[in-house]
Design a protein around this motif. Structure first.
Motif, PDB file in Angstrom:
ATOM      1  N   CYS A 101      47.911  48.420  38.743  1.00 49.15           N
ATOM      2  CA  CYS A 101      49.176  49.248  39.032  1.00 49.15           C
ATOM      3  C   CYS A 101      50.131  48.601  38.646  1.00 49.15           C
ATOM      4  N   ALA A 121      35.889  48.171  31.662  1.00 44.44           N
ATOM      5  CA  ALA A 121      37.194  48.949  32.008  1.00 44.44           C
ATOM      6  C   ALA A 121      38.112  47.873  32.876  1.00 44.44           C
ATOM      7  N   ILE A 122      39.349  48.032  32.374  1.00 46.93           N
ATOM      8  CA  ILE A 122      40.419  47.250  33.127  1.00 46.93           C
ATOM      9  C   ILE A 122      41.509  48.160  33.454  1.00 46.93           C
ATOM     10  N   GLY A 123      42.465  47.645  34.147  1.00 42.98           N
ATOM     11  CA  GLY A 123      43.837  48.199  34.252  1.00 42.98           C
ATOM     12  C   GLY A 123      44.283  47.742  35.406  1.00 42.98           C
ATOM     13  N   ASN A 172      47.731  52.648  35.191  1.00 46.04           N
ATOM     14  CA  ASN A 172      47.512  52.860  33.804  1.00 46.04           C
ATOM     15  C   ASN A 172      46.003  51.967  33.781  1.00 46.04           C
ATOM     16  N   VAL A 173      45.148  52.563  33.186  1.00 45.71           N
ATOM     17  CA  VAL A 173      43.673  52.077  32.851  1.00 45.71           C
ATOM     18  C   VAL A 173      43.298  52.148  31.485  1.00 45.71           C
ATOM     19  N   SER A 174      42.333  51.518  31.024  1.00 49.00           N
ATOM     20  CA  SER A 174      41.655  51.557  29.806  1.00 49.00           C
ATOM     21  C   SER A 174      40.134  51.284  29.809  1.00 49.00           C
ATOM     22  N   ALA A 175      39.307  51.672  29.001  1.00 49.97           N
ATOM     23  CA  ALA A 175      37.982  51.256  28.684  1.00 49.97           C
ATOM     24  C   ALA A 175      37.409  51.251  27.227  1.00 49.97           C
TER      25      ALA A 175
END
Lengths: 334, 334, 334, 334
Positions: free
Chosen positions: C201, C197-199, C215-218
Motif C-alpha cells: 500500500c 508476488a509482491i506489492g 499496487n502489486v506485481s508478480a
C-alpha cells in the motif's frame, strides 16, 4: 423505421449499404446499381428485396422515405435533385457536384423542398478525433486559429483505381481536398479569399490526361487573414494518410499525424513501427457509420443536419478555384 | 593536464581511448593491450608514444597520473588494486568485480589510498534523460517511487560476440543488469532485500554452458517495500534497447521506451517507423564521454565522484544474488 | 431474436444493458437489480418492461433464453449455476469466481448443461489490437514467445470506488490480473507453474484491510520455461492504462503502451502530449460490445465460444496462487 | 593550432565562443564586442587575453588566422569583407546578408581571396537527423523528391527578444526561413522559380512596424516542378520547433516532428507527454559545435567547406522574394 433506397455499390456504396442494414431505426428497403450481378449479390446478402438498375424507377416507389447516394461524383446533383423532387429525404456522398453550376441546381432543389432533410457526407466531422479538436477550438483552448494544414493522401497501393476513376473524379481538389476545405471552414469559421495551387505528375503521368496531378498542393489566404495549406496525393507509400494540424495562438492540435491502424507497436529488424490504415474505410469506418446514423436520426426527429447544401456549394466553389489556379498557374481571387 | 595510462582496446576500450584523446585537460600518455597489432594501430592513430603489453610495466611509469581500465570484467579488481597501490587514480569499467570477494579486495585498495580518486563506470547516470529523471524524482515531481522496471537488451545482431565473451562475462546479471541495479538504488534510495530470478535459453542454447540464459528476468522486493523488475536479454530484434520506467504515486517516467537512433520518422511500405540505436556506443556515446570527463575533472579539482567503490560492491552483491536465484530456482534473501 | 434477462446495473452492467439493446438479434427482455430506483430509471430509458429485484424470480420467466451477469464478483458463480440449471444460456463478467471452489461448482453446472452456451467476459480478446497480436503470433511473425509483460492500471481518479468495492473484489489479482493471466495463457499456449508476488500500500493504506495492495506485481515461470510479469495498480496518474508486451525470438509486440484516447496530439505549454483513456469503458467499449455480440451470435448459430469455463477456473486458480504468494511472501508452485 | 578572433557575444555568439574554446585544434585568441562589461566577463571566464570593442582593430592583429562572426545580421557582410581582405579565414552566422546587394559584395570579397576559407553557418546540415535524411535521399531510398515542408518556430516564451531584435532581423523570411530554404535546395538539388507568401500578426501587432508577421508561410514551385512549403512563426506554444518533411515517390521522411528535449516520457495528470527543446541551442547545440569544428578542420587541412558563399546569396535572394511576395501580396517569379 425509415425506408431507405440506396444507389451505388462501389466500395463506399457497399459500405453504406451494410451500415444502413445495421441501423436500428432504418430499413434498407431498396438498392439501385447498374451492375446487375453486384446488385443481386449484395441484395441477397443483405436480404433486400427491391432491386433497381434505373434510379428513376426506384424513386417512384412511394414506400421509400429517403435516398442515399454513393454514385460517381458527376451524377450526384442530378440524383439529389430528382430524389428531392420525388419527395424523398436525401443523403449524398461528397462532393456536392463537380461544377459550381450543378451545385447551384442542387441548392434550388433543396430550397424547393424545405420539409425534406438534405445531408452531405463530410464524414470527417463525425470522427472522434476531429470532433475533439472542434470542441477544443470552440472552447478557446488553442486561442485564435491562424493556420490550418490538411493532408489527404491515398496509398500508392490504390493507384490503379485512382487512375481508372480519375477522369470522372473532378481531379484531386474536387475529389480529395473537399474534405480538407470543409475542415478549414469548420475550424476557422472563415472563408478563403485567395489561392495559389501547384503540383504535378511526379510518378504517374496518366493524371495529366485530365489536367490533374498525382500530388498537388494549395496555399490559401482566408478572409480573416488566417492561412491554410492543402496537400493531396495519390502516392503515399505507407497507407491512407489523412492528417490535419490546427495552429492557434495558445496551442496546436495535430490530428492523425500517424494514421496508425491499431494500438500495436512492432519492434523488429525494421525498427520500431506501427502499421497504418490502408483505406478510408479502415480509417473512417466509424465516421461513415455515424454520419448515416445522424441522417436517419435527423429524419426521425425532424432535425436539420449541421452540414447544409450551401456548405457543399461553397466547398466545391473553393475546390474549383484551387483547380483553376493549378491549371493556369495563376494566383486566383475567390 | 592529467597523464592517463589506458588499458583495453576492445570496442569499449577503444572508444574510451578516443574520448581521452579529445579531452582538453587529459593527456592520453600510454596505452596497454595484449594484442600488439591493435595496440600499435590505435596508438599510431592517436599519436600515443608509450605502448605496453604488460599492465605491471605500464603502472611503473611515474609520469602517469591515472589509469583507465576497460579490460575483460574478471581482471577489473586486480588492475584496480595494482594501479591504486602504485599511486594512480583509477577509473574502471563496470562491473567492479565478478565475485563479491574480489569487490571487497577492491574496497580495501580504495580505503588504503584515500587521496586517490576512484570511479566506476555506471555511465547511465551521465545520460541526459536518466539525469532528468533523477532530478524530477529528487524534486518530488512523481511522488513516492514504488516501482522501477528496467530493461537491458542487446541486439540479436550482436549475438556472436555475446556468445564468445559470455563465459568470462559473469553472466547476464553481472554483465548487463548491474546498470539496472545501480539505477534502482539511485532512483529509490533503497536496497533490495529479496529476489526471484528466472529465464532460459530461448534461442541460443550456448548460454547454458556457463549456467546463463539468453533472456532472464528478476523480481526484487526492496527494503522500503518498493518493487523492482529487471529484464536482460541478448536477442532484441530491433536494436540496443535500454529502457527504464519509474512509477511514483504522482507520476510515471519512462526513459528510452523507444531507443530511437535519431529524430527521423520514416513513412514507407513498412509502416511508420523509427530507426533504432544498434549499440551501447550509439545510444550512450555522450554518457561515456561525460563520465571520463567527470573522472578527469575530479582528479584536477580533487573532487570525489558520486559513485563509490561501495556502490560497485553492493551492485555486484545484488547481481550475484539474482544469479544465485536464477541458478537454484529459489527465492533468495539478500 | 434472443430474449435476454440481464442482472446488474453498475457501470459495467449498465453499459452491457445498452449494448444488448442495440444488438439486431437480441431483445433486452428483462433487467434485474437490487436498486429499484436505478432499475426503473434504466428500464424506462431502454423501454424494458420486465423488471426484477430478485434473480430467482427473473430466471423463472420461460420467455428468457439467456442471462447476462454483471453482478458483484462474489455472486457470479451462484448466478451462473442457477441460470444454467434453469435452462438459460449464460454470459458472465470476469472473474468466473473469487474462490477456486466456486469455479469448480460453475464448471459442474456447465457440464450438466452441455446444450447451453456459456461464455466468460475476457473482453480483451475482442479488442482489435489484442487480436492483431494474437494473429501475428499464430502466424509465427515474432518467433517463439518467451516473455509476456502485462499491466492493468486504474486511474487514481477512480480510487474512491476501488476502495469502496475493494473488500468484495477478491483483491487486485482476482479483480484485475485475471485479464492479464488470460492473455498470457492465450498468447503463450502455456501454463504458469511457479509464481512470486509482491506489492504494498504505497498511497492508500485502506487496501491492507482486506490483505491487498494498491499496487502489486508478480513474476511467473511457465511450464515451457517462458517468463511472465504482471503488474496491477490503482494509482495510475494518467488514466486507465492497460498494456501488454509480448517478446518473441523474432519480434516484440507492444499493445497500448500509450493508452491514447484519440488521434489528437496537443502541442502546448505542457509539451507534446496525448490525452488518455480514463476508464475501461472508454478504452474497451468496442470490445465489450463485440463480446456480447459474439455471445448472442453463438446462441443464434449454436456455436461454442472460444473462451470456456475451464479457462475461467484456470485463470482464477492462477490469480489465487498470486494472491497466496503476495500474502505469504513465499514462492508458490501452481 | 588556429588562432581565432571572434565577434559577437549575444546568445549565439557566446555559445560559439565556448565551442571555440573547447576545440582541440583552435585557440580562441581574441574576442570583440561593443558591450565592454560582457566582453570582459566572458573573456575572463574563457581566459582570453585579447579583447576588442572595435572590429577594425581586431583584424589588424597578425596573429589571428580566422574570424568567426556572430554579430547582428545586417553587419555580416561588411565584417566578412573586411576580414577576408585583411587575410583572415571567415566563418559567418547566417544569413549571409539582409539584402542581395550586400551578398553580392561578400561574393566579391570571397572571390578576391581564393586561398581563404569562407563558411556560412547553415548548421542544420550538421545535425545527425538532417544528415541521415540527406544520405537516405542521395541513396535513392525515398525515390524522387517532389515535396518539402519545413517549419521554423520560435517559442512564445522568447517573444520579447523576437520583438526587440525584429527590426534588424530582416524579417521572418530572412531571419528564420533561410535555414529551410537552404534545406530545400540541399534536399531537392533544385531551385525555386515562383513563390507566393502570406501571413500576418495574429498575436503581436508589433511585427507590423517592420512589415513583418508573427507567423508567415510561403508556397514555392521549384524549377523541377517539385513543391515546397515554408512556415515560420514566433508563437509556438510548446517550444522551439524545427521540423522538415520530405516526400519522395518511394518514401517520406519526417525530421523532428516532435522536438523532444530528451528520451523521457512523462505519464501524469496532463496525459502522456514529452518535454520539448526550448531554444535553438538546446535543439541544435551539437550541430553548432560540429559546424565550427568543420570550419577549423577545413582551415587546418586546407579543405573547402560544402556550403559556399553562393549558397548564401541564393538563399538570401529567395528569402527576399518570399518577403516581397508577403509584402505585395503578389505571386513572384524568382
Amino acid at each position: 423505421m425509415i425506408n431507405i433506397g440506396h444507389i451505388g455499390l462501389g466500395r463506399m456504396g457497399e459500405f453504406h449499404a451494410r451500415t444502413l442494414k445495421s441501423l436500428p431505426n432504418a430499413n434498407l428497403y431498396a438498392i439501385c446499381d447498374l451492375d446487375e450481378k453486384k446488385l443481386n449479390e449484395i441484395s441477397d446478402q443483405l436480404e433486400v428485396e427491391h432491386r433497381y438498375t434505373d434510379f428513376d424507377e426506384m424513386i417512384k416507389d412511394e414506400n421509400i422515405d429517403a435516398i442515399t447516394i454513393a454514385s460517381p461524383s458527376h451524377l450526384h446533383t442530378q440524383f439529389i435533385t430528382k430524389a428531392l423532387n420525388a419527395g424523398k429525404h436525401v443523403f449524398s456522398e461528397k462532393p456536392l457536384g463537380v461544377t459550381v453550376e450543378e451545385c447551384k441546381k442542387a441548392e434550388k432543389a433543396v430550397e424547393a423542398n424545405p420539409d425534406k432533410i438534405f445531408m452531405l457526407g463530410f464524414m470527417r466531422r463525425f470522427d472522434k478525433s476531429y470532433r475533439y479538436a472542434k470542441e477544443a477550438i470552440d472552447q478557446g483552448k488553442i486561442g485564435k486559429v491562424y493556420m490550418v494544414r490538411s493532408y489527404s493522401q491515398d496509398p500508392t497501393s490504390a493507384i490503379e483505381g485512382a487512375i481508372k476513376f480519375g477522369p470522372h473524379s473532378g481531379g484531386e481538389f474536387l475529389d480529395m481536398c473537399v474534405h480538407d476545405i470543409d475542415l478549414i471552414r469548420w475550424y476557422t469559421s472563415a472563408e478563403p479569399k485567395q489561392v495559389w495551387a501547384i503540383g504535378g505528375c511526379y510518378a504517374y503521368d496518366e493524371f495529366k490526361d485530365w489536367n490533374d496531378g498525382d500530388n498537388v498542393s494549395a496555399l490559401l489566404k482566408l478572409d480573416n487573414d488566417a492561412m491554410a495549406f492543402l496537400f493531396a496525393g495519390r502516392t503515399a507509400p505507407h497507407g491512407y494518410n489523412v492528417e490535419t494540424e490546427i495552429m492557434g495562438t495558445e496551442g496546436i492540435l495535430r490530428i492523425g499525424s500517424v494514421p496508425q491502424a491499431n494500438m500495436v507497436e512492432i519492434l523488429d529488424n525494421k525498427g520500431v513501427r506501427k502499421e497504418i490504415s490502408q483505406s478510408f474505410i479502415e480509417r473512417f469506418g466509424d465516421s461513415f457509420k455515424a454520419e448515416l446514423k445522424e441522417f436517419v436520426d435527423c429524419i426521425e426527429k425532424n432535425r436539420k443536419p449541421e452540414i447544409t447544401v450551401y456548405d457543399g456549394t461553397r466547398v466545391s466553389e473553393i475546390a474549383y478555384k484551387c483547380k483553376e489556379s493549378f491549371e493556369t498557374g495563376k494566383l486566383i481571387n475567390i
